[in-house]
Scaffold this motif. Structure first.
Motif, PDB file in Angstrom:
ATOM      1  N   PRO A 172       0.811  -1.222   0.000  1.00 27.38           N
ATOM      2  CA  PRO A 172       0.000   0.000   0.000  1.00 27.38           C
ATOM      3  C   PRO A 172       0.845   1.273   0.000  1.00 27.38           C
ATOM      4  CG  PRO A 172      -0.136  -1.096   2.122  1.00 27.38           C
ATOM      5  CD  PRO A 172       0.636  -1.999   1.212  1.00 27.38           C
ATOM      6  N   ASP A 173       1.999   1.229   0.645  1.00 24.08           N
ATOM      7  CA  ASP A 173       2.883   2.393   0.688  1.00 24.08           C
ATOM      8  C   ASP A 173       4.301   1.919   0.964  1.00 24.08           C
ATOM      9  OD1 ASP A 173       2.908   1.790   3.460  1.00 24.08           O
ATOM     10  OD2 ASP A 173       1.235   3.147   3.797  1.00 24.08           O
ATOM     11  N   THR A 229       9.365  -5.103  -4.902  1.00 24.28           N
ATOM     12  CA  THR A 229       8.096  -4.518  -4.483  1.00 24.28           C
ATOM     13  C   THR A 229       7.647  -3.434  -5.452  1.00 24.28           C
ATOM     14  OG1 THR A 229       9.205  -2.886  -3.085  1.00 24.28           O
ATOM     15  CG2 THR A 229       8.533  -4.945  -2.031  1.00 24.28           C
ATOM     16  N   LEU A 230       6.341  -3.268  -5.530  1.00 25.28           N
ATOM     17  CA  LEU A 230       5.704  -2.156  -6.228  1.00 25.28           C
ATOM     18  C   LEU A 230       4.857  -1.449  -5.180  1.00 25.28           C
ATOM     19  CD1 LEU A 230       4.477  -3.970  -9.468  1.00 25.28           C
ATOM     20  CD2 LEU A 230       6.405  -2.408  -9.275  1.00 25.28           C
ATOM     21  N   ILE A 231       4.792  -0.132  -5.264  1.00 28.19           N
ATOM     22  CA  ILE A 231       4.029   0.660  -4.299  1.00 28.19           C
ATOM     23  C   ILE A 231       2.728   1.115  -4.962  1.00 28.19           C
ATOM     24  CG2 ILE A 231       4.099   2.621  -2.724  1.00 28.19           C
ATOM     25  CD1 ILE A 231       6.238   0.351  -2.264  1.00 28.19           C
ATOM     26  N   ALA A 232       1.599   0.679  -4.421  1.00 24.30           N
ATOM     27  CA  ALA A 232       0.286   0.936  -5.031  1.00 24.30           C
ATOM     28  C   ALA A 232       0.022   2.423  -5.203  1.00 24.30           C
ATOM     29  CB  ALA A 232      -0.810   0.281  -4.192  1.00 24.30           C
ATOM     30  N   SER A 233       0.404   3.244  -4.234  1.00 20.68           N
ATOM     31  CA  SER A 233       0.127   4.683  -4.316  1.00 20.68           C
ATOM     32  C   SER A 233       0.921   5.372  -5.421  1.00 20.68           C
ATOM     33  CB  SER A 233       0.421   5.349  -2.972  1.00 20.68           C
ATOM     34  OG  SER A 233       1.791   5.178  -2.633  1.00 20.68           O
ATOM     35  N   PHE A 269       1.261   3.989  -8.536  1.00 19.07           N
ATOM     36  CA  PHE A 269       0.773   3.533  -9.834  1.00 19.07           C
ATOM     37  C   PHE A 269       0.086   4.685 -10.554  1.00 19.07           C
ATOM     38  CE2 PHE A 269       1.412  -0.546  -8.010  1.00 19.07           C
ATOM     39  CZ  PHE A 269       1.495  -1.446  -9.050  1.00 19.07           C
ATOM     40  N   THR A 270       0.170   4.702 -11.865  1.00 22.36           N
ATOM     41  CA  THR A 270      -0.590   5.678 -12.643  1.00 22.36           C
ATOM     42  C   THR A 270      -2.002   5.143 -12.807  1.00 22.36           C
ATOM     43  OG1 THR A 270      -0.038   4.648 -14.759  1.00 22.36           O
ATOM     44  CG2 THR A 270       1.491   6.327 -13.928  1.00 22.36           C
TER      45      THR A 270
END
Length: 170
Positions: free
Chosen positions: A52-53, A64-68, A70-71
Motif C-alpha cells: 500500500p505504501d 516490491t511495487l508501491i500501489a500509491s 501507480f498511474t
C-alpha cells in the motif's frame, strides 16, 4: 487470474493457498502488513509484492511495487470469455480449502441473470457487509455496478448494530 483472499487469512494458510494457485504476485492490504513479516522468507517465490505504501522490509531483496505510485492508466486484457477470471477458495469447512476456477463468462452470466431476475437498476442501493473475497460478496458488487446502482461498503459484519445504524443514516 485474480485470487481474492480475506485480509485476515493466517500467514501459514496464506502460504498454502499461494502455493496451491501458483501465485506470482501478491497485493498486501494495510491490515496485512504486520502478518507479512511472518512470511518474509517465502515471499522470494513471488515475482512482485504490491504494497500500500513504502514499507521498510530491511535488506530482504524482495521486489516490491508501491500501489500509491501507480498511474491511473487502464490495463486492457484480450481475455477470452472462457478464460479463467478468478480462483475463489472454499471455506475449508470439510477439510482443506479448495480453489474453484471461475471464467469471465460465468461471472458475467451470473451477474446478468441476477440483475434481470431482481430487476436491479440505477435507483437501487445495497449495503455491502460481506468481504469481496467471498463469491457472494463479489456477486453483490458486480450486480449493482452492472445495474448502475450504488454500493455502500461497511465491513463491520461482526457488529450488526453498527451496520443497522449506518443503514439508517445512509
Amino acid at each position: 487470474i485474480a485470487v481474492p483472499l480475506d485480509a485476515r487469512t493466517e500467514p501459514l494458510v496464506l502460504l498454502s493457498l499461494r502455493e496451491d494457485c501458483k501465485a506470482r504476485h501478491q497485493v498486501v492490504s494495510p491490515s496485512q502488513m504486520n502478518r507479512l513479516c511472518k512470511t518474509l522468507p517465502q515471499l522470494f517465490e513471488l515475482d512482485w509484492l504490491i504494497l500500500p505504501d513504502r514499507t521498510n522490509l530491511g535488506q530482504s531483496g524482495i521486489r516490491t511495487l508501491i500501489a500509491s505510485e501507480f498511474t491511473s492508466t487502464p490495463i486492457y486484457s484480450a481475455a477470452c470469455p472462457a478464460d479463467p477470471a478468478v480462483i475463489n477458495y472454499t471455506s475449508g469447512s470439510s477439510g482443506a480449502s479448495k480453489g474453484v476456477v471461475v471464467s469471465h463468462r460465468a461471472i458475467l452470466a451470473n451477474t446478468r441473470s441476477i440483475v434481470s431476475y431482481l430487476e436491479l437498476g440505477p435507483e437501487d442501493r445495497m449495503m455491502q457487509i460481506l468481504p469481496f473475497s467471498y463469491c457472494y460478496g463479489a456477486s453483490l458488487l458486480h450486480t449493482h455496478f452492472l445495474a448502475g446502482g450504488s454500493v455502500v461498503i461497511d465491513n463491520r459484519f461482526l457488529y450488526p448494530s453498527a451496520v443497522i445504524e449506518n443503514m439508517k443514516q445512509t
